[in-house]
Design an enzyme around this catalytic site. Sequence first.
Site, PDB file in Angstrom:
ATOM      1  N   HIS B  67      17.395  27.948  48.707  1.00 46.17           N
ATOM      2  CA  HIS B  67      16.469  27.522  49.529  1.00 46.17           C
ATOM      3  C   HIS B  67      15.711  26.014  48.868  1.00 46.17           C
ATOM      4  O   HIS B  67      15.362  25.368  49.697  1.00 46.17           O
ATOM      5  CB  HIS B  67      15.256  28.640  49.425  1.00 46.17           C
ATOM      6  N   GLU B  70      17.762  23.417  49.887  1.00 48.08           N
ATOM      7  CA  GLU B  70      17.658  22.908  51.072  1.00 48.08           C
ATOM      8  C   GLU B  70      16.591  22.231  51.213  1.00 48.08           C
ATOM      9  O   GLU B  70      16.515  21.019  52.173  1.00 48.08           O
ATOM     10  CB  GLU B  70      17.320  24.428  52.275  1.00 48.08           C
ATOM     11  N   HIS B  71      15.396  22.446  50.698  1.00 46.73           N
ATOM     12  CA  HIS B  71      14.246  21.412  50.864  1.00 46.73           C
ATOM     13  C   HIS B  71      14.524  20.187  50.293  1.00 46.73           C
ATOM     14  O   HIS B  71      14.069  19.202  50.713  1.00 46.73           O
ATOM     15  CB  HIS B  71      13.169  21.985  49.754  1.00 46.73           C
ATOM     16  N   GLU B 143       4.527  28.054  50.366  1.00 48.25           N
ATOM     17  CA  GLU B 143       5.452  28.700  51.259  1.00 48.25           C
ATOM     18  C   GLU B 143       5.674  30.217  50.894  1.00 48.25           C
ATOM     19  O   GLU B 143       5.682  31.113  51.390  1.00 48.25           O
ATOM     20  CB  GLU B 143       6.969  28.047  51.358  1.00 48.25           C
TER      21      GLU B 143
END
Lengths: 449, 428
Positions: B67, B70-71, B143
């Site tokens: 994740h 991905e950012h 997040e």
Amino acid sequence: MNYNKKEIKQGINIHNIKTNKFKTNLYAVFLAVPLNRENVTKNALLPAVLRRGTSNINSQDLISKKLEEMYGASFDCGVEKTGDNQIIKFYLETINEAFLPEKEELDKKCLELLFDIILNPLVENNGFKPEYVESEKKKLKQIIEGKIDNKRTYSFERCIEEMFKNEPYGLYKYGYVEDLEKITPQNLYEHYKEFIKKCKIDIFVSGNLDDNIELNEQKQQSNDTETEKSLNQMQANSICKIIESNKHIQELAPRKPEYIVNKEKSEIIPKREENTVEEKMQVGQGNLVIGLSSNSQMENEKYVMSVYNAILGGGANSKLFQNVREKNSLAYTAGSTFRRQKNTIFIRCGIEIGNYQKALDTIKEQIEDMKNGNFTEEDMENAKKLIVSSIKGISSEQDTEITYYYGQELSDSFSTLDEYIEKINNVNKQNVEELAKEIWVNTVYFLRD
Amino acid sequence: MEIIESLKLKEKEYIEKLENGMTVIIIPKPELDKKYVIWGTHFGSIDNRFIMPNSGEEVFIPDGVAHFLEHKMFEQPNGTNSLDTMMALGLDANAYTTNDHTAYLFECTDHFYEGLDELMDYVQHPYFTDENVEKEKGIIAQEIKMYDDEPGWRLYMNAMDCMYKENPIKIDIAGSVDSISKIIPDVLYKCYNTFYNPSNMIMVVCGNFKPEEILEEIKRRIIPHQKQGEIKRIYPDKEKGINKPYMEMEMEVSLPLFVIGFKDLENNSNKEELVKKHIAIEILLNMIIGKSSEEYKELYEKGILLSEPDMDYEFSDEYAHIVISGQSNNPEKVKEKIEEAINKFKEKGLEDEHFNRIRKKVYGDYVVEYNSVGDIARMFLSDKMKGINSFDYIEKYNDVTKEYAETILKNVFKKENMVMSVVKSKKM
């Protein structure tokens, strides 16, 4: 244009959106009345009770069975707030006949079921069925109390409520718990009869609804556009015919509907001191919502405001996203939403509670920046592209296309999608600067621990 | 190109395996204005231990790296951010990470090829520095906190905890504030070099395209890569039973939330069989607790359920389970009714009328999936990651008989594999 409107009686329209883009046909019926404190809860309860059973199909599981038989046609209903109107919405979506494993005629059955639910309720002793009313009252109570479950939407609702205190738009679309006790099967049914008599009724059909195969074949053979046009007309009429010949539709009387027309030009909200509201709840993350008002009275205000909003908080390029999230790492979500009917922009951020002041300052800097014209022609172009691309996407979703045309229907002017795009493209930097000077912070709402 | 046609759906799928090992799937939709492209790598939150094919080095990574990566993919050496660049073109661009894959995508009406330039450029050019990795930690921490406040997410993670002892499905996709603090550029590069090799990637495009043309456009934008061998992923051994049957926690919710789960311990390596099984499970779930079921009717009328629960069968090669979730003032009662229905069907068998009616409904549910370019592309990508062709759900539909469903009922809906996770309302 693939959109046709026909008034079948005063206050009752059929809107036909012909499209071959989907595997489904979608039917929607919208009933609109002005939003007010007295009726908001009763109106919210109506669709919930109606969906429980009709005088033909008297229970929900029987309705579900009927829907399953129709290849899982899906029925949904609910209540919305659009500007100062409360709208009860009913939807029925079904597979287009071309994609069924075996031939079956679903359209007529679907429309009959839909009108049966809305216009032919189950009535006992001059009231709705008491069990249904009781259990739906409990559920509505749960929905109203469940507002707190999602902190982000809760904060948003609360900011609207504070900003439009004592105004229709400040009301919660699901109503209020204290009203529920007073509702009985009888007084709700009385209310329903009045409601159905007075409300504005719009029936939408969207899909590839050429139920007459012959017409289609003729169309393929014909070369001139005139014949094609008239054949199209006939097809449009045939789905209209199913609707118009429905017994329950025929029984409806013409009406002069009372609903609030959404005006292109908004009224001025008297400027006041910035209102700050802080609320405490057990949360790990703070939710900051800021409501902005405009005092501009410019010609194309809504289109300019839409562009303003896109530059301020529309997407990853926006000032808010860039400055609150990317430069200062203050939030994961940072952006703004434009509520067209109320000429209001809401800024929404999820932040670390201790960073409240820093986030608020950063946000206000962005608003100041807009006032000072600190944005480029490139920002203008990007913002317009973002909006235009979303308008172009409208016809790619059946319910969105219906919602668009319904928005036009409730408004005092009508724009096609192309006209809408043109109006956005006509907005220039000077317009946005001019508007920015009239924008002011109305309400700051913060949910914290 | 291989062409697969679905006569029932009136759709075609073009599949090409490129020389570098990448799979491209094209689903032409000439009638639609929107175009959609999604590029996925078979790398998700469960892939936390693996052997790099070229060096043979075994790597064990902190939770949340897929994740995090991905950012960070959007960041470019010249200081620009590809997400901004694509949004500036009016494209709706995004990315997401799941348990088993990471995907980069955009949807648009215009400027498709400019968007494709940017998408294929940034996914093929990682740029991680100490500074930009550090900065991202603050954003991702927010997040994570957002998810921590979401009762539904906590509820789901607890359900996974009930079903699995050590399976990496239990890892939060975003990791924890603590685990991401350990992420450094070197870890990101190792993962990038291993999993973002074309042979580990699938691209799906859907919209108004001519298959040969779009395929050429894609090929033109691919940077030649050293071919790499198979990535060896190391997972814990398959567990026999469940971890614990029940878990609860308190949060500020107005009404308790529940997940009822069934861990599926069967061998799912035969993919065609798996599709059939998936269809059968969807039919069974609808029969057990769907809108028209006797059990739902009773629970609804008593006010125990307010709406139909969500029902899902989730699986990859490493895990498989059923998730039934909803809100109720009495989750125990819901569980009891579900067990009752299962026992009733096991004893008496399924009724023909009921089975056939639900089967029709499930068919309709599959057809509706083909309404938008985004739904179609995401579905083909996520199914392909699991080795499944999405059309099979329509094609295999007729093979799912009542008798077959009864076998699945017996093998999957077992009491000893049943768990429940509850989030109760905190007294305020």
